[in-house]
Design an enzyme around this catalytic site. Sequence first.
Site, PDB file in Angstrom:
ATOM      1  N   SER A 127     -28.639  53.927  91.122  1.00 62.03           N
ATOM      2  CA  SER A 127     -29.968  53.463  91.104  1.00 62.03           C
ATOM      3  C   SER A 127     -30.327  52.244  91.342  1.00 62.03           C
ATOM      4  O   SER A 127     -31.653  52.097  91.754  1.00 62.03           O
ATOM      5  CB  SER A 127     -30.306  53.743  89.711  1.00 62.03           C
ATOM      6  OG  SER A 127     -30.318  55.227  89.324  1.00 62.03           O
ATOM      7  N   HIS A 190     -34.313  48.434  83.398  1.00 63.07           N
ATOM      8  CA  HIS A 190     -33.471  49.408  84.068  1.00 63.07           C
ATOM      9  C   HIS A 190     -33.344  49.297  85.712  1.00 63.07           C
ATOM     10  O   HIS A 190     -34.248  49.076  86.248  1.00 63.07           O
ATOM     11  CB  HIS A 190     -33.357  50.976  83.734  1.00 63.07           C
ATOM     12  CG  HIS A 190     -32.076  51.480  83.621  1.00 63.07           C
ATOM     13  ND1 HIS A 190     -31.851  52.730  84.056  1.00 63.07           N
ATOM     14  CD2 HIS A 190     -30.722  50.973  82.997  1.00 63.07           C
ATOM     15  CE1 HIS A 190     -30.283  53.020  83.774  1.00 63.07           C
ATOM     16  NE2 HIS A 190     -29.984  52.153  83.064  1.00 63.07           N
TER      17      HIS A 190
HETATM   18 ZN   LIG Z   1     -26.905  57.688  87.037  1.00 60.98          ZN
END
Ligand SMILES: [Zn+2]
Length: 525
Positions: A127, A190
């Site tokens: 990500s 994140h």
């Molecule tokens: Zn993941």
Amino acid sequence: MLFSPLGLLGMVTVVALAAGTQHPDLPPLSPLQMTARNAEELSAKYWVEEAQAGLKSRLRQKNIEAKARNVVMFLGDGMSVPTLAAARTLLGQRAGHTGEESHLSFEEFPSVGLSKTYCVDHQIADSACTATAYLCGVKNNYGTIGVSAAVRRRDCAASLEEANQVASIAEWALQDGRDVGIVSTARITHASPAGAYAKVADRNWENDNSVVENGQDPLVCRDIAHQLVHMYPGNQFKVILGGGRREFLPNTTRDEENTRGRRTDGRNLIDEWQEVRASQNVSYNYVWNREQLLNISESLPEYLLGLFEGSHMEYHLEADTTTEPTLTELTEIAIRSLSRNENGFFLFVESGRIDHGHHSNYAHLALDETIHLHAAVQRATELLPEEDSLVVVTSDHSHVMAINGYTPRGSSILGRSNSRGDDGVPYMTISYTNGPGARAYVDGDRYDVTGDSNFGELRWRSHAEVPRSSETHSADDVAVFARGPHHALFSGVYEQSRVPHLMAYAACIGPGLRYCDAPAPVNTP
Ligand SMILES: [Zn+2]
Ligand SMILES: *[C@@H]1O[C@H](CO)[C@@H](O)[C@H](O)[C@H]1NC(C)=O
Ligand SMILES: *[C@@H]1O[C@H](CO)[C@@H](O)[C@H](O)[C@H]1NC(C)=O
Ligand SMILES: *[C@@H]1O[C@H](CO)[C@@H](O)[C@H](O)[C@H]1NC(C)=O
């Protein structure tokens, strides 16, 4: 036991399959079952009219050539194409239909494309590199954010070099006088939301202590939470809503819900964010629960920080609804807040936990989180006119969930397949090629997961073939759905790093300025 639209049909039907048969004949639905469900589908006329209605509406779809004042990008983290198919089926089955014919809100958008998700050094992306691609328009290395591929993971010094840092579409929007907001159900530090504001050599550097643990100086390479509160462009964001309080708080303190902070520099960045706003003499609010958020929703401050969990927000179906707002509520408040800027805004909204459901082989949770993204997108399209607001819905990377053959129409998407393996053992319609759901063989036989009494429960792990503590991402392309100005640009198959360039062109900001004011391409280098 699961809701099963066709009762026992999917469970008792066992087809004797000749070994090696690839497309066996399936027992058809009985006429009674079909008539009760979708009788109209039995006629050719139904399908012809369905197709013609679709064609007619597509022909009426106008190109919107105006500049996009607002851009909202929705990201389903780990929302693979099979996840879309399974989630739409679950959505329909929850409403009492067979399910397969349903659609998610954004599946009605006029343009769809596919993006290629690999990163510069990895075939299968994470990500962090994908966030850099779809928010900054540049592919880079696995685990790094907001820097080019000249920066290897954890190379603090290289990440500080200006030539290696890349700007995000959030910066392009700010430079044009628009406002910016970020929303996520994951920690706001994140990887995905960090793509909007962080320049960092390791996605795990969410607090100063994790920088120290990698042998780096957190005063030199600033952690992601610090960058959000004190550095450009995070320090300009008008709306910041998500999880992750622990990354902002000292490890000597606990937050409002008793989660211990992770910082070892003694700093309370939630307080500091408020102090900065106070010193600027602007209106602001920090909220940590749903009641507070809804309480201020009628008189929204200029700057809003909401952190609703110590770490990630809860899965929607498991959340305490008195303390945790839904993704739809967060999206609506962000849009209403940012809409006050006449120049427009850029908003990033992530459903971050589709990915976590998949990593745990919790298919039910992953699909439910996808359905909540569908609801949030639906609300956004009700609030924003198609004429001036571009809405893009996509994913960062795929997962190894598969929808296995060959259950009859309307069988529970979370249920058993009506078929068996050549070993005689049944299997589920949904399984994964790897992950923690792998079961050991029993006396040399494949474990029969369909015998589990609790399959389909939220935390029942779907079967996986290769044992791994965490299921992996996969390299399949992901879909990109677009609605609003210049939506047709999003059709085709292209590098994921093209996505923000298309959004910037539609909004006429950042690198989009190169072509958007001139009808024909100009000869600038
Ligand atoms: Zn993941
Ligand atoms: C906080 O972190 C420091 C540095 O790692 C450690 O020495 C200390 O024990 C931690 N404090 C608590 C209360 O965990
Ligand atoms: C702060 O803002 C308020 C209201 O906008 C205004 O009345 C006041 O004079 C401002 N104070 C300073 C120090 O700028
Ligand atoms: C709601 O807002 C009012 C007035 O702004 C305030 O007095 C009250 O404490 C707030 N309630 C909550 C739960 O934050």
